[in-house]
Design an enzyme around this catalytic site. Sequence first.
Site, mmCIF file in Angstrom:
data_model
loop_
_atom_site.group_PDB
_atom_site.id
_atom_site.type_symbol
_atom_site.label_atom_id
_atom_site.label_comp_id
_atom_site.label_asym_id
_atom_site.label_seq_id
_atom_site.Cartn_x
_atom_site.Cartn_y
_atom_site.Cartn_z
ATOM 1 N N GLN A 17 -12.661 1.177 -1.871
ATOM 2 C CA GLN A 17 -11.699 0.884 -2.942
ATOM 3 C C GLN A 17 -12.389 0.567 -4.265
ATOM 4 O O GLN A 17 -13.593 0.335 -4.319
ATOM 5 C CB GLN A 17 -10.821 -0.300 -2.518
ATOM 6 C CG GLN A 17 -11.616 -1.525 -2.118
ATOM 7 C CD GLN A 17 -10.917 -2.432 -1.127
ATOM 8 O OE1 GLN A 17 -9.717 -2.318 -0.905
ATOM 9 N NE2 GLN A 17 -11.650 -3.347 -0.524
ATOM 10 N N ASP A 62 -12.345 -12.532 -0.087
ATOM 11 C CA ASP A 62 -12.517 -13.432 -1.237
ATOM 12 C C ASP A 62 -12.802 -14.876 -0.802
ATOM 13 O O ASP A 62 -13.321 -15.664 -1.577
ATOM 14 C CB ASP A 62 -11.271 -13.382 -2.133
ATOM 15 C CG ASP A 62 -10.005 -13.604 -1.328
ATOM 16 O OD1 ASP A 62 -9.692 -14.758 -1.011
ATOM 17 O OD2 ASP A 62 -9.305 -12.612 -1.007
ATOM 18 N N GLU A 102 -14.146 -8.648 7.265
ATOM 19 C CA GLU A 102 -13.813 -7.987 5.997
ATOM 20 C C GLU A 102 -14.499 -6.621 6.003
ATOM 21 O O GLU A 102 -15.696 -6.529 6.219
ATOM 22 C CB GLU A 102 -14.303 -8.855 4.818
ATOM 23 C CG GLU A 102 -14.338 -8.169 3.469
ATOM 24 C CD GLU A 102 -12.964 -7.701 2.986
ATOM 25 O OE1 GLU A 102 -12.057 -8.530 2.850
ATOM 26 O OE2 GLU A 102 -12.821 -6.473 2.742
ATOM 27 N N GLY A 110 -11.214 -4.528 10.767
ATOM 28 C CA GLY A 110 -10.490 -5.510 11.558
ATOM 29 C C GLY A 110 -9.776 -4.891 12.749
ATOM 30 O O GLY A 110 -9.624 -5.523 13.793
ATOM 31 N N ASP A 122 -4.967 -11.503 6.377
ATOM 32 C CA ASP A 122 -4.925 -11.661 4.914
ATOM 33 C C ASP A 122 -5.253 -10.302 4.292
ATOM 34 O O ASP A 122 -6.333 -10.093 3.755
ATOM 35 C CB ASP A 122 -5.952 -12.730 4.517
ATOM 36 C CG ASP A 122 -5.972 -13.003 3.028
ATOM 37 O OD1 ASP A 122 -5.129 -12.452 2.297
ATOM 38 O OD2 ASP A 122 -6.855 -13.763 2.589
ATOM 39 N N SER A 123 -4.301 -9.399 4.385
ATOM 40 C CA SER A 123 -4.576 -7.999 4.033
ATOM 41 C C SER A 123 -4.060 -7.642 2.643
ATOM 42 O O SER A 123 -3.353 -8.414 2.002
ATOM 43 C CB SER A 123 -3.882 -7.085 5.043
ATOM 44 O OG SER A 123 -2.481 -7.116 4.811
ATOM 45 N N THR A 124 -4.397 -6.433 2.227
ATOM 46 C CA THR A 124 -3.784 -5.836 1.038
ATOM 47 C C THR A 124 -2.429 -5.258 1.440
ATOM 48 O O THR A 124 -2.000 -5.392 2.588
ATOM 49 C CB THR A 124 -4.672 -4.709 0.489
ATOM 50 O OG1 THR A 124 -4.876 -3.768 1.555
ATOM 51 C CG2 THR A 124 -6.024 -5.231 0.032
ATOM 52 N N PRO A 175 -6.851 1.859 3.936
ATOM 53 C CA PRO A 175 -7.403 1.306 5.182
ATOM 54 C C PRO A 175 -6.545 0.192 5.784
ATOM 55 O O PRO A 175 -6.702 -0.161 6.954
ATOM 56 C CB PRO A 175 -8.780 0.758 4.772
ATOM 57 C CG PRO A 175 -8.751 0.633 3.282
ATOM 58 C CD PRO A 175 -7.754 1.642 2.783
#
Length: 278
Positions: free
Chosen positions: A31, A86, A106, A138, A155-157, A162
């Site tokens: 990304q 993060d 991550e 993951g 805790d994803s986008t 992906p």
Amino acid sequence: MDLWFKEIHNGSFGLLIKVRRSLYHGESQYQKLDIVETEDMGRMMLLDGLVMFTERDEFVYHEMIAHVPLTVHPNPGNVLVIGGGDGGTVREIARHPQVTRIDLVEIDELVVDKAKEFFPTVSCELDNPKVTVHYKDGIEFVKKSKDKYDVIIVDSTDPIGPAVGLFSHEFYQDCFNALQKDGILTAQTESPFFDVELIKKIYANLQQAFPLFRMYLAPVPTYPGGYWSFAFASKKYRPILDLNKERAETISRSTKFYNPQIHVSGFSLPNFVKKIFS
Ligand code: AG3
């Protein structure tokens, strides 16, 4: 200079944030990563042009995704975080003395590296000896773990690229298997205002894997719609009846958003959201 960052959600609704300057732009195999300094919201991290968090309001999201499961589980020793490079979620988990081990999975090392460089107040616990960072997918990682974790936090986008697989039935089933017999999972599940069809699918997938699931809500000003949903899925414990009020009270001495009343009220859904499940 009149510089504005714009995020357009589902093609027709947008968020504008005034930017002072760009601090970093880079690209990994997964990304594009941008870090900018904003006028009002502190520094902000973007992945593929979408807001991941800002320094000013990240506490709401990170506290709610972490403290809700950790104050319900009676002894959350072993915690897995999927995504969240993060470190914001890890920072909140590290406040719990019961937690002895945190695995962070991550996929993108660049996120961790740049969070450490530009966001010290968010990434501050990533070097805690209780934390092990795995640069892996993951989805593959949970397939290999069995009966191991007390709590898993996704805790994803958004479900793009992906991250699509992190909202699937198969993934939730693998999480179920990776959890101990009384384990709890929480996950970010997008905007209840704009992503109704997506949310229906996500919760149907969760329901196939977990006997108990509930949605809870919190305001995140810099996410589309400003109102964000999270899933609580569990093998045994109920999100309100099994809340350990004493531990919730103790944790809330160091939080900015979370407290036991917020924990309970987060599960009260407005009618338009209840309707998603009827
Ligand atoms: N996870 C991203 C939540 C989704 C935001 N979506 C958007 N802006 N369209 C946040 C990661 C923080 N640890």
